[in-house]
Design a protein around this motif. Sequence first.
Motif, PDB file in Angstrom:
ATOM      1  N   SER A 132     -11.710  58.317  73.075  1.00 15.50           N
ATOM      2  CA  SER A 132     -12.466  58.176  71.833  1.00 15.50           C
ATOM      3  C   SER A 132     -13.369  56.963  71.936  1.00 15.50           C
ATOM      4  N   ARG A 133     -14.534  57.040  71.278  1.00 10.92           N
ATOM      5  CA  ARG A 133     -15.378  55.848  71.233  1.00 10.92           C
ATOM      6  C   ARG A 133     -14.710  54.745  70.416  1.00 10.92           C
ATOM      7  N   MET A 134     -13.648  55.103  69.669  1.00  9.92           N
ATOM      8  CA  MET A 134     -12.875  54.081  68.972  1.00  9.92           C
ATOM      9  C   MET A 134     -12.108  53.187  69.945  1.00  9.92           C
ATOM     10  N   GLY A 135     -12.015  53.613  71.204  1.00 13.04           N
ATOM     11  CA  GLY A 135     -11.421  52.777  72.236  1.00 13.04           C
ATOM     12  C   GLY A 135     -12.424  51.843  72.886  1.00 13.04           C
ATOM     13  N   SER A 136     -13.689  51.944  72.467  1.00 19.57           N
ATOM     14  CA  SER A 136     -14.725  51.072  73.010  1.00 19.57           C
ATOM     15  C   SER A 136     -14.728  49.742  72.259  1.00 19.57           C
ATOM     16  N   ILE A 137     -14.634  48.647  72.988  1.00 21.16           N
ATOM     17  CA  ILE A 137     -14.716  47.324  72.367  1.00 21.16           C
ATOM     18  C   ILE A 137     -16.158  47.023  71.983  1.00 21.16           C
ATOM     19  N   GLY A 138     -17.088  47.395  72.864  1.00 20.10           N
ATOM     20  CA  GLY A 138     -18.487  47.134  72.590  1.00 20.10           C
ATOM     21  C   GLY A 138     -19.048  47.925  71.427  1.00 20.10           C
ATOM     22  N   ASP A 139     -18.426  49.057  71.105  1.00 20.84           N
ATOM     23  CA  ASP A 139     -18.935  49.948  70.059  1.00 20.84           C
ATOM     24  C   ASP A 139     -18.211  49.755  68.724  1.00 20.84           C
ATOM     25  N   ASN A 140     -17.249  48.838  68.678  1.00 22.52           N
ATOM     26  CA  ASN A 140     -16.439  48.665  67.469  1.00 22.52           C
ATOM     27  C   ASN A 140     -17.216  47.881  66.413  1.00 22.52           C
ATOM     28  N   GLY A 141     -17.670  48.605  65.389  1.00 21.06           N
ATOM     29  CA  GLY A 141     -18.395  47.956  64.308  1.00 21.06           C
ATOM     30  C   GLY A 141     -17.730  48.091  62.966  1.00 21.06           C
ATOM     31  N   SER A 142     -16.506  48.629  62.950  1.00 18.28           N
ATOM     32  CA  SER A 142     -15.850  48.880  61.655  1.00 18.28           C
ATOM     33  C   SER A 142     -14.416  48.375  61.576  1.00 18.28           C
ATOM     34  N   ARG A 149      -7.207  52.455  68.303  1.00 15.49           N
ATOM     35  CA  ARG A 149      -8.218  51.759  69.105  1.00 15.49           C
ATOM     36  C   ARG A 149      -7.599  51.141  70.360  1.00 15.49           C
ATOM     37  N   MET A 150      -6.473  50.449  70.180  1.00 13.49           N
ATOM     38  CA  MET A 150      -5.844  49.774  71.312  1.00 13.49           C
ATOM     39  C   MET A 150      -5.353  50.778  72.355  1.00 13.49           C
ATOM     40  N   SER A 151      -4.760  51.868  71.919  1.00  9.65           N
ATOM     41  CA  SER A 151      -4.222  52.847  72.870  1.00  9.65           C
ATOM     42  C   SER A 151      -5.342  53.572  73.613  1.00  9.65           C
ATOM     43  N   LYS A 152      -6.452  53.838  72.936  1.00  9.86           N
ATOM     44  CA  LYS A 152      -7.564  54.506  73.615  1.00  9.86           C
ATOM     45  C   LYS A 152      -8.278  53.551  74.568  1.00  9.86           C
ATOM     46  N   ALA A 153      -8.328  52.249  74.228  1.00  8.56           N
ATOM     47  CA  ALA A 153      -8.870  51.269  75.166  1.00  8.56           C
ATOM     48  C   ALA A 153      -7.998  51.204  76.426  1.00  8.56           C
ATOM     49  N   ALA A 154      -6.678  51.291  76.232  1.00 10.27           N
ATOM     50  CA  ALA A 154      -5.757  51.307  77.375  1.00 10.27           C
ATOM     51  C   ALA A 154      -5.960  52.566  78.215  1.00 10.27           C
ATOM     52  N   LEU A 155      -6.187  53.701  77.556  1.00  9.17           N
ATOM     53  CA  LEU A 155      -6.458  54.945  78.286  1.00  9.17           C
ATOM     54  C   LEU A 155      -7.732  54.810  79.112  1.00  9.17           C
ATOM     55  N   ASN A 156      -8.758  54.188  78.526  1.00  7.33           N
ATOM     56  CA  ASN A 156     -10.001  53.987  79.271  1.00  7.33           C
ATOM     57  C   ASN A 156      -9.770  53.148  80.525  1.00  7.33           C
ATOM     58  N   HIS A 218     -19.900  60.379  75.755  1.00  6.24           N
ATOM     59  CA  HIS A 218     -19.812  61.199  74.550  1.00  6.24           C
ATOM     60  C   HIS A 218     -19.965  62.647  75.012  1.00  6.24           C
ATOM     61  N   SER A 219     -19.372  63.583  74.297  1.00  7.41           N
ATOM     62  CA  SER A 219     -19.500  64.981  74.699  1.00  7.41           C
ATOM     63  C   SER A 219     -20.944  65.468  74.668  1.00  7.41           C
ATOM     64  N   ASN A 220     -21.811  64.771  73.933  1.00  4.01           N
ATOM     65  CA  ASN A 220     -23.226  65.166  73.893  1.00  4.01           C
ATOM     66  C   ASN A 220     -24.009  64.647  75.091  1.00  4.01           C
ATOM     67  N   GLY A 221     -23.335  63.949  76.012  1.00  7.60           N
ATOM     68  CA  GLY A 221     -23.968  63.458  77.221  1.00  7.60           C
ATOM     69  C   GLY A 221     -24.321  61.985  77.192  1.00  7.60           C
ATOM     70  N   GLU A 222     -24.215  61.351  76.034  1.00  4.20           N
ATOM     71  CA  GLU A 222     -24.546  59.926  75.905  1.00  4.20           C
ATOM     72  C   GLU A 222     -23.511  59.087  76.658  1.00  4.20           C
ATOM     73  N   SER A 223     -23.982  58.100  77.422  1.00  2.60           N
ATOM     74  CA  SER A 223     -23.083  57.148  78.067  1.00  2.60           C
ATOM     75  C   SER A 223     -22.620  56.128  77.045  1.00  2.60           C
ATOM     76  N   LEU A 224     -21.316  55.862  76.998  1.00  2.00           N
ATOM     77  CA  LEU A 224     -20.757  54.964  75.994  1.00  2.00           C
ATOM     78  C   LEU A 224     -20.364  53.628  76.595  1.00  2.00           C
ATOM     79  N   PRO A 225     -20.463  52.551  75.827  1.00  5.24           N
ATOM     80  CA  PRO A 225     -20.078  51.228  76.331  1.00  5.24           C
ATOM     81  C   PRO A 225     -18.565  51.064  76.347  1.00  5.24           C
ATOM     82  N   TRP A 226     -18.088  50.236  77.254  1.00  9.45           N
ATOM     83  CA  TRP A 226     -16.657  49.947  77.296  1.00  9.45           C
ATOM     84  C   TRP A 226     -16.253  48.988  76.185  1.00  9.45           C
TER      85      TRP A 226
END
Length: 226
Positions: A132-142, A149-156, A218-226
């Motif tokens: 999930s992008r919720m596992g992205s530290i760079g994308d966390n704005g909320s 968030r923590m578990s998905k960051a660990a998965l990444n 992202h499933s739409n092809g966008e590269s996501l930040p870590w």
Amino acid sequence: MKTDTLSHKVVLITGGSSGIGKAIGDYLNQQNFKVYGTSRNSTGKSSNFNLIDLDVTDEDSIFKAVKFVLEKEKRIDVLINNAGLLHKDELGELDAGNIRAQFEVNALAPLRVTEALLKNLTGGSKVALITSRMGSIGDNGSGSRYGYRMSKAALNAAGKSLALDLKDKGISVVLLHPGFVQTEMVNHAGDIPPETAAERLMQRIEELNLDTTGQFFHSNGESLPW
């Protein structure tokens, strides 16, 4: 997009009895792929593809499920680690047990399942980790949603290491955010249906190769930040 051009034939999907996992299984089944989906309890659940019992948090259950599949298949062409768990962790209401449970399902289980299938992941096989992008530290704005968030960051982090460790074996790994999908996990509040997510995810898996292994999309092809 038609996936009948893929070289893969056998696909294993964890969390395959509902939501995104079931949508992926149905999508591939329509194109004559041999699909195995897993569920904590497959009894009474309807599926158009092979549905088997697997509790991803239980080592014995993983062993039994893997043994069942490997008695039938010599090779797994695509492993999709999709099973996930979300609790709404907020400051002032944190439950350590819920956070641990999310780590167990979202981060540790995909690593354990992948390791259990290593002998049957060979050159050309692909491993997809539904993160999930919720596992992205760079994308966390909320903020909030601590355990998820923590578990998905660990998965990444695990996925990146898997990509490095498996590259010499010819196995590619990708980390995929499906989008905000209308599933039971989010009370069907998403902006795309599971069927759309399934098609997009399979497009990304089709594009995956050893040159792009270890990336976060992202499933739409966008590269996501870590």
